[in-house]
Design an enzyme around this catalytic site. Structure first.
Site, PDB file in Angstrom:
ATOM      1  N   SER A   1     -37.976  -3.896  -6.405  1.00 12.71           N
ATOM      2  CA  SER A   1     -37.208  -4.755  -5.515  1.00 12.71           C
ATOM      3  C   SER A   1     -36.279  -5.663  -6.335  1.00 12.71           C
ATOM      4  CB  SER A   1     -38.155  -5.551  -4.611  1.00 12.71           C
ATOM      5  OG  SER A   1     -37.474  -6.110  -3.509  1.00 12.71           O
TER       6      SER A   1
ATOM      7  N   HIS B   1     -41.764  -0.979   2.136  1.00 16.06           N
ATOM      8  CA  HIS B   1     -41.196  -1.648   0.969  1.00 16.06           C
ATOM      9  C   HIS B   1     -42.195  -1.745  -0.179  1.00 16.06           C
ATOM     10  CE1 HIS B   1     -38.243  -3.995  -1.122  1.00 16.06           C
ATOM     11  NE2 HIS B   1     -39.079  -5.003  -1.284  1.00 16.06           N
TER      12      HIS B   1
END
Length: 249
Positions: free
Chosen positions: A96, A229
């Site tokens: 990320s 995610h």
């Protein structure tokens, strides 16, 4: 509870020193994340490679320090800290926000005539993909809601009001760093890039993650796993297999 790091430096945590290793993996945390997120990776690869995890300011033992909310400034600081660890060939892994920091630090190594051997980027669209995100402008409840949606933090932690208050400054600063960052379309690394992502990650659509291919002049691989995610916490074995295969080559 995670063991205290062996390395006492501000920026690098070396949980399982591997003096006989011939390669070094540097791991970069996500927004709001800390070096201890990569403790399992260090444990799994101990003896095979020397693993460092980056500790950003504003969390855990660096909680009293202000968060760096500009991504390029953060990359400058991490680069300065990692130059002393470049005695072994370096591989970077970033998830990320960590993918962007790792990319920018790799660029800095190349600018001084060095470079890294491989960059793994996880759960992040290509650095030059246009985006409009404003999580850092939300109120505290809005930020907590966004973290819940990403499923990156133990729900029990988010129910602890005191812990949430401690986490919020780092989360807000990290979100601002990511959301105000604009990558350069012509920024290209000489090392190979492997992009990894979850197939149901709303913050990293597959076509946008593939855009990492434009940022290397070497080989590019794209790997998709089941999950959102934080697919890598629900399927850690899959990610470890990718890393082990890389270091066994």
């Amino acid at each position: 509870m995670t063991s205290l790091p062996v390395d006492s430096g501000l920026w690098c945590r070396r949980f399982h020193p591997s003096p006989a290793a011939t390669t070094r993996l540097v791991c970069f945390p996500h927004a709001g994340g800390s070096a201890s997120f990569y403790f399992p990776v260090s444990a799994e690869l101990r003896g095979r490679t020397d693993v460092l995890a980056v500790q950003y300011p504003g969390r855990q033992d660096r909680r009293a320090e202000p968060t760096i909310d500009d991504l390029r400034t953060l990359a400058d600081e991490v680069f300065a800290a990692l130059r002393g660890w470049s005695g072994l060939p370096l591989t970077f892994f970033g998830h990320s926000m960590g993918a962007l920091v790792a990319f920018e630090v790799a660029r800095r190594f190349e600018r001084v005539g060095g470079g890294i051997g491989h960059l793994f980027v996880s759960g992040r669209r290509g650095p030059a993909v246009p985006h409009e995100e404003r999580l850092h402008l939300r109120d505290d409840d809005g930020i907590v809601a966004a973290v819940r949606e990403m499923s990156g933090t133990d729900e029990s932690l988010l129910d602890d009001e005191e812990l949430v208050r401690m986490m919020l400054p780092a989360l807000r600063g990290d979100f601002r760093a990511v959301e105000t960052y604009r990558g350069e379309p012509d920024a290209v690394l000489r090392c190979p890039i492997t992009a990894l992502t979850g197939d149901r990650d709303p913050r990293a659509p597959l076509d946008e993650v593939r855009e990492w291919k434009a940022h290397t002049s070497a080989a590019f691989e794209f790997k998709v796993f089941p999950g959102g995610h934080f697919y890598l916490t629900s399927r850690p074995g899959d990610v470890m297999d990718v890393l082990k295969d890389h270091f066994d080559r």
